[in-house]
Design an enzyme around this catalytic site. Structure first.
Site, PDB file in Angstrom:
ATOM      1  N   CYS A  67       1.984  -4.250   5.041  1.00  0.00           N
ATOM      2  CA  CYS A  67       1.946  -2.719   5.269  1.00  0.00           C
ATOM      3  C   CYS A  67       2.360  -2.232   5.160  1.00  0.00           C
ATOM      4  O   CYS A  67       3.793  -1.997   6.416  1.00  0.00           O
ATOM      5  CB  CYS A  67       1.403  -2.957   6.899  1.00  0.00           C
ATOM      6  SG  CYS A  67      -0.683  -3.706   6.892  1.00  0.00           S
ATOM      7  N   GLU A  68       2.040  -0.876   4.668  1.00  0.00           N
ATOM      8  CA  GLU A  68       3.338   0.392   3.988  1.00  0.00           C
ATOM      9  C   GLU A  68       3.585   0.921   5.705  1.00  0.00           C
ATOM     10  O   GLU A  68       5.048   1.294   5.735  1.00  0.00           O
ATOM     11  CB  GLU A  68       3.006   1.220   3.298  1.00  0.00           C
ATOM     12  CG  GLU A  68       2.411   1.944   3.517  1.00  0.00           C
ATOM     13  CD  GLU A  68       0.522   1.488   2.720  1.00  0.00           C
ATOM     14  OE1 GLU A  68       0.485   0.304   3.220  1.00  0.00           O
ATOM     15  OE2 GLU A  68      -0.212   2.171   2.394  1.00  0.00           O
ATOM     16  N   ASN A  69       3.187   0.450   6.775  1.00  0.00           N
ATOM     17  CA  ASN A  69       3.848   0.979   7.846  1.00  0.00           C
ATOM     18  C   ASN A  69       4.551   0.065   9.234  1.00  0.00           C
ATOM     19  O   ASN A  69       5.068  -0.110  10.142  1.00  0.00           O
ATOM     20  CB  ASN A  69       2.703   1.860   8.861  1.00  0.00           C
ATOM     21  CG  ASN A  69       1.440   0.853   9.109  1.00  0.00           C
ATOM     22  OD1 ASN A  69       1.259  -0.574   9.077  1.00  0.00           O
ATOM     23  ND2 ASN A  69       0.932   0.487  10.502  1.00  0.00           N
TER      24      ASN A  69
END
Lengths: 230, 221, 230, 221
Positions: B55-57
């Site tokens: 997940c990019e976060n």
């Protein structure tokens, strides 16, 4: 003795100037330094440039700051979140400037500012609307755009745990933009859920070393993301 | 989800589309799933099969949704939904997370799209509406940086306009990066000559699919 | 099941091609993947380009690789270490190419390769002999040089602890170039002192996540830096 | 260390020079000490006073040398000497370490030098010898990136040649970055007009100092 703890949010937020570029950590509600944002509302500084992944939700925190007309420009990757009504209204009325930046480029520009990289070439956005007006150049046959470091005057960071030197850890996805923003501003202000004695944090696991931190306010168990949505 | 059952074929539901994508992901791949239908892919993969979702976060090794009484408010995905961390997962900051994405370390990025062009261009971030502030998020990074980009989307818009086009009309997300498209009607590869049909749902014909597609189709069947 | 452990150094070092750009972690003796370097000696690949902070010491490890004539070019920041006799001799005889890079620029170029940054501007070396022939440009009145990402074909990394997904931790200053090199090569090979069950490493403290790692060899308690100087 | 005692003044030893630098470092500063005389500075600072030393190989918060029976082979400084970690210290990788240096986060970089010019140029990495491969290490990063650069060096070379010069003759490390110089004879600031003497050892005169200095000296005394 180095002691970066201050006693109040007001003390932490002293010296913010009108027109300041304010880097605000957090992704969604997680890792957002809500008490410091409220402190910025209290403080009264105007004409701010806000750097944050989003553009505020609901009518509290960053959305409240927008509603009060205190932000001149937003630099973000995603201002369209559902509930981002204040920003959308201001935008429609032409009352606010928007610089839309791909999320990875936003992160990299912030990191670059902290790392002594003044500008860099990267393929993201090359050939698209967000690459328009930017210098381009081919590297190994790949079209790249030139992106500039994004420097902050002040960074607002939420940590999980801090010691008096300003060493920080984060909790899970609360890390997000916080560590890179801490490196990219002239003044880095932290709100932390927990504090530790110096030496209690594992030297191998400190994510933000104290060199990047100026002031810390302890907001015990404050603003857990779960308390927001309600 | 309205399913336009028309005569002799039954389009896949979005859940079936996600399941179809899942079958093509080998064990060991590092995969980012875009918001929308792509995010359903993780639910259609057995957790026995070790595919590592990013997940990019700042998550590498995202697990399934938590039970309602086991929500960890600090643990969200890029769509800001509560998720879990899989055994072996780890956290990182945004620059390190996008280093994974932009540095070419993801085996696969699965994205939704408005349009994909026969040259592999993808448009998935901006409509042509006025007055609305645009949001790009990580779409351009994901469409540009991964080793492979697959798109999963309905074959046409709700009003029947083709999404597989000669040239995109919506603003581009990235140029020439899409390798494969999974629709509710077919699976298509993006080859040098254009779209190559590699699979169709039962009852679908290349002619019928072509009628729903702006770009010229080639068939590998 | 993902399992990146291989049984031998030879297996780990398979597929190294003549002419490969080899990134080798370590600063001084600490964090240097000695067993993998010995494996590279065994392997026989030639015409290598070595990227490492130094240029070998004594007559073992990297110095031995140099002595065997297997390295065509060294990219490093400090080839003059005392004891770097093999390199110095080859250099005087004109038998080896040297690209001298400031240490911070070397680190940043390697990180850039792993992060999708194809080139960047930075002030280090501007106006000096090491900036000669490089493009320069002013940013905010600061003269900067353009530096290019430094990509590896293979990275040799020494970790302290690894699990089967390739999640890694390092020990103290053994971290150095290892985590960034792990991100910058097509193939990343790790030797690790210790192994852990999947899930035993703290998700907040993993320094190199498995996405960057291809193969791991367990060299139990092997090559502690203390064992070298003797 | 031969001390050239000449008549009416006694030059500082390198240890005294390091001690002199140490007195000017306020508590709370983040400081990198270059190889050579600068590294002696840490020994001359009371550990009561919290000055945080950074080593470019990934230490923030370097402590003193270990006792001979307490050497940790994994813990070395940039000169590859065994050191310790101070309480509150932390480790990082090389890119993060040089981000501290190059990103302007160090309050001070103390460097040795061959020459410093009156415009603040510093030459400390390369001699003019042929045939020897040059080594730069972190010198250019440290001389360019820190908020302040101070140099500590003998006022002249062993054979009496001035090191404080109008223009450097050795290859430059960085341009115009040196703010202050501590020699065995004096302390000098680099001001817009050139070198300004702010302190001299007992018995030294500005005239005598000028005789040992190529560049013109200004006096703040």
């Amino acid at each position: 003795m180095i002691n970066k703890f201050v006693n109040s949010v007001a003390e932490a937020m002293a010296d913010v100037r009108d027109g300041a570029v304010v880097l605000v950590g957090g992704f969604g509600e997680v890792g957002q330094p809500r008490a410091l944002i409220d402190g910025l509302i209290e403080h009264g500084a105007r004409e701010l440039i806000l750097v944050h992944n989003n553009a505020g939700v609901g009518q509290f925190g960053l959305a409240r700051l927008l509603e009060l007309g205190r932000i001149r420009k937003v630099i973000c990757s995603f201002p369209r979140s559902s509930g981002s009504v204040v920003f959308q209204q201001l935008y429609k009325e032409g009352k606010i400037e928007l610089e839309l930046v791909p999320q990875g480029t936003l992160a990299e520009r912030i990191r670059a500012a902290g790392a002594g990289v003044t500008a860099f070439y990267t393929p993201t956005a090359a050939g698209t609307k967000l690459g328009e007006g930017k210098e381009t150049r081919q590297f190994n046959g790949k079209l790249c755009v030139l992106e500039h470091a994004l420097y902050g005057d002040i960074a607002l960071v939420e940590a999980w745990c801090a010691d008096r030197w300003g060493n920080l850890t984060y909790k899970e996805t609360g890390r997000n933009f916080n560590p890179i923003m801490a490196t990219a501003a002239k003044l880095t202000v932290v709100q932390t859920h927990h504090t530790m004695q110096l030496g209690a944090l594992d030297p191998e696991s400190i994510i933000t070393p104290g060199i990047f931190v100026d002031r810390i306010v302890h907001i015990p168990n404050g603003n857990a993301p779960s308390s927001w949505s309600t | 989800m309205p399913e336009c059952v028309s005569g002799d074929f039954k389009p896949l539901s979005i859940s079936e589309m996600a399941a179809r994508v899942a079958t093509d992901i080998p064990e060991g791949w590092y995969v980012n799933l875009g918001i929308g239908i792509p995010m359903l892919v993780s639910e259609r993969l057995s957790s026995q099969r070790e595919v590592v979702f990013q997940c990019e976060n700042g998550i590498l090794g995202m697990g399934p949704s938590p039970a309602p009484d086991a929500i960890d408010p600090w643990l969200i995905n890029a769509a800001k939904q509560h998720v879990t961390l899989r055994v072996g997962g780890s956290f990182c900051h945004h620059a390190d997370s996008f280093a994974m994405i932009r540095g070419g370390h993801l085996d696969l990025s699965v994205l939704g799209a408005f349009e994909v062009a026969e040259n592999g261009d993808i448009a998935n971030w901006a409509t042509l509406e006025k007055d609305t502030p645009l949001g790009v998020g990580g779409a351009m990074d994901l469409a540009t940086g991964a080793k492979r980009v697959w798109v999963v989307m309905e074959h046409t818009t709700k009003d029947g306009r083709p999404r597989l086009v000669r040239r995109c009309t919506y603003p581009l997300t990235a140029l020439g990066t899409v390798k494969r498209i999974y629709t509710n009607l077919a699976v298509l590869d993006v080859a040098p000559q254009g779209f190559v049909v590699t699979e169709m749902i039962p009852g679908m014909t290349v002619e019928s699919l072509q009628a729903r597609t702006e770009a010229k189709l080639f068939s590998a069947l």
